[in-house]
Design a protein around this motif. Sequence first.
Motif, short mmCIF file in Angstrom:
data_model
loop_
_atom_site.label_atom_id
_atom_site.label_comp_id
_atom_site.label_asym_id
_atom_site.label_seq_id
_atom_site.Cartn_x
_atom_site.Cartn_y
_atom_site.Cartn_z
N PRO A 44 0.89 -1.18 0.00
CA PRO A 44 -0.01 0.06 -0.21
C PRO A 44 0.67 1.22 -0.05
CG PRO A 44 -0.31 -1.39 2.11
CD PRO A 44 0.68 -2.25 1.18
N GLU A 45 2.07 1.17 0.22
CA GLU A 45 3.30 2.23 0.43
C GLU A 45 3.68 2.42 -0.96
OE1 GLU A 45 3.19 4.30 2.98
OE2 GLU A 45 1.81 2.98 3.88
N THR A 46 3.38 1.70 -2.05
CA THR A 46 3.84 1.99 -3.32
C THR A 46 3.72 3.37 -3.74
OG1 THR A 46 3.40 -0.20 -4.09
CG2 THR A 46 3.72 1.18 -5.79
N VAL A 47 4.66 3.97 -4.39
CA VAL A 47 4.66 5.20 -4.66
C VAL A 47 3.90 5.65 -6.20
CG1 VAL A 47 6.08 7.50 -5.62
CG2 VAL A 47 6.85 5.88 -3.57
N CYS A 48 2.88 6.25 -6.20
CA CYS A 48 2.17 6.49 -7.46
C CYS A 48 1.91 7.98 -7.62
CB CYS A 48 0.76 6.07 -7.15
SG CYS A 48 0.67 4.44 -6.74
N GLY A 49 1.47 8.29 -8.72
CA GLY A 49 1.55 9.72 -9.29
C GLY A 49 0.28 9.88 -9.92
N ILE A 50 -0.47 11.24 -10.19
CA ILE A 50 -1.48 11.55 -11.22
C ILE A 50 -0.90 12.75 -11.73
CG2 ILE A 50 -3.76 12.12 -11.65
CD1 ILE A 50 -4.39 10.80 -9.09
N ALA A 51 -0.98 12.72 -13.33
CA ALA A 51 -0.71 13.83 -13.82
C ALA A 51 -2.02 14.31 -14.58
CB ALA A 51 0.40 13.69 -15.15
N ARG A 52 -2.19 15.40 -14.40
CA ARG A 52 -3.55 16.22 -14.90
C ARG A 52 -3.35 17.21 -15.93
NH1 ARG A 52 -5.48 15.38 -9.65
NH2 ARG A 52 -7.22 14.13 -9.43
N ASN A 53 -4.09 17.44 -17.04
CA ASN A 53 -4.19 18.49 -18.12
C ASN A 53 -2.67 18.71 -18.56
OD1 ASN A 53 -7.05 19.11 -17.70
ND2 ASN A 53 -6.61 20.07 -15.74
N ILE A 54 -2.01 17.74 -18.80
CA ILE A 54 -0.72 17.93 -19.26
C ILE A 54 -0.49 18.70 -20.31
CG2 ILE A 54 1.62 16.58 -20.05
CD1 ILE A 54 -0.31 14.06 -18.95
N GLY A 55 0.32 19.67 -20.21
CA GLY A 55 0.55 20.75 -21.25
C GLY A 55 -0.49 21.69 -21.64
N ARG A 56 -1.37 21.83 -20.78
CA ARG A 56 -2.56 22.64 -20.83
C ARG A 56 -3.09 23.44 -19.44
NH1 ARG A 56 -6.97 18.12 -23.31
NH2 ARG A 56 -5.29 17.02 -24.56
N GLU A 57 -3.57 24.39 -19.80
CA GLU A 57 -4.23 25.19 -18.82
C GLU A 57 -4.55 24.38 -17.51
OE1 GLU A 57 -4.71 28.64 -19.23
OE2 GLU A 57 -5.26 29.01 -17.14
N ASP A 109 -10.27 12.10 -13.74
CA ASP A 109 -11.05 12.45 -14.70
C ASP A 109 -10.67 11.99 -15.94
OD1 ASP A 109 -9.33 14.54 -15.44
OD2 ASP A 109 -10.28 16.05 -14.37
N MET A 110 -11.16 12.46 -17.13
CA MET A 110 -10.81 11.82 -18.51
C MET A 110 -9.38 12.69 -18.64
SD MET A 110 -13.50 13.31 -21.20
CE MET A 110 -12.57 13.22 -22.31
N PHE A 111 -8.95 13.68 -18.24
CA PHE A 111 -7.71 14.47 -18.50
C PHE A 111 -6.47 13.90 -17.42
CE2 PHE A 111 -11.18 17.01 -19.79
CZ PHE A 111 -10.95 17.08 -21.18
N SER A 112 -6.63 12.90 -16.74
CA SER A 112 -5.65 12.29 -15.72
C SER A 112 -5.09 11.05 -16.47
CB SER A 112 -6.45 11.98 -14.58
OG SER A 112 -6.98 12.92 -14.12
N THR A 113 -3.66 10.93 -16.07
CA THR A 113 -3.03 9.90 -16.46
C THR A 113 -2.40 9.45 -15.16
OG1 THR A 113 -2.59 10.88 -19.06
CG2 THR A 113 -1.27 9.02 -17.97
#
Lengths: 243, 243
Positions: B184-197, B215-219
Amino acid sequence: MSKLYVVGIGPGNYENMTQRALQTLEASDVIAGYTVYVELVRPHFPQKEFFTTAMRQEVDRVKAALAMAAEGKNVAMVCSGDGGVYGMSGLAEELAPAYPGVEVETVPGVSAMLSGAAILGAPLMHDFAVISLSDLLTPWETIEKRLRAAAQADFVICIYNPSSHKRRDHLKRACDVVLEFASPETVCGIARNIGREGESTVLMTLAQLREAETDMFSTVFIGNSQTKNIGGKMVTPRGYRHE
Amino acid sequence: MSKLYVVGIGPGNYENMTQRALQTLEASDVIAGYTVYVELVRPHFPQKEFFTTAMRQEVDRVKAALAMAAEGKNVAMVCSGDGGVYGMSGLAEELAPAYPGVEVETVPGVSAMLSGAAILGAPLMHDFAVISLSDLLTPWETIEKRLRAAAQADFVICIYNPSSHKRRDHLKRACDVVLEFASPETVCGIARNIGREGESTVLMTLAQLREAETDMFSTVFIGNSQTKNIGGKMVTPRGYRHE
């Protein structure tokens, strides 16, 4: 705060570089990197200072680049493809805390999985795994375990570093692992010298891939159970209905 | 022989497009695609003819673009990121044989796995799997099987389409599968609205990711067992020794 930019230059031809990569190189004082990659960009930036190191000197290369950035220089370290995929971004982030005031920024580029897929057709249209066959830094057992898991779950597999002078049989051994789960008729492809002199593609079956010759300028694609050869293009359907 | 170009425009900002993508759009008669992506490039090419279709009309969109190419028009179909990764390249290759004299060419772009990784740090420095959580075209059982295989073999996992209005709990269910094997301590990340406002990144643990809103703009990026949080950057070591 000074920055070390890790710049992905794509497959090697000028046209496949992003505008941001070009702007970053133009704005830099020093262009650093492995000699082969630096030579790909040098003709476009003849006025720059260059810092090149040989293969296998990754730690020294990144430390030198960070030290130059710490002195206030604007340093761009070039990587083929994308610096974030088997490139220098990770090592730069790992080493950066020893250089206070230097921040690492990755400028992404078109990695060989994408540029190779583009010239082969559309092999990566569905879930895929990316695996390097280089066992310099990774035990072969880990590589085999990942190949096995990817094949068992019917991922398309993109293989980096399929062979080298010292590792002539790695691709054959990898194919044998995949063949435990996949049909010998599975559609595969090899992209060579992507975006460079001598660019070529070839499609074949998994059984044929086992016997194929590759080199360090080859990227290998193993299809999933649905991948097709459509008129010489390697295509993995996403699943759209279109009859 | 006329061509339908499938052009990856990267994460959305002009700077992350390759020069080849720009040149292809400049040379085109018609720019086609899903409305949202066409609007990203329209301001840069106001003089072009545009052909837009709504979401979920992929087959009609590609057929119309192929038909225009068959009439001799130079058609560029834009995709966000790279057309070869959950984009339109595969469908174009599948449908092209019905339009004799039309060839499909993919112009690769910076896919969200690469642009997202770049702003998070360097999560994809080692073997990784790319999985879409959209079950519109893929049975959820297949998605779970691939998540399980990837987690078991300690791949970094990059997740596309983590959620939508209709699939609010997909990411939670995906995390539960990964948690069968990963800490459960595994490092994770979310990138949102990459290269956009509104571009943003956030790092968290796998346990926290299970509760996260996307949301649909999340990776989404789930690290492997070695992935670290280094000063707020998500970094997967390749294995270089540097003490």
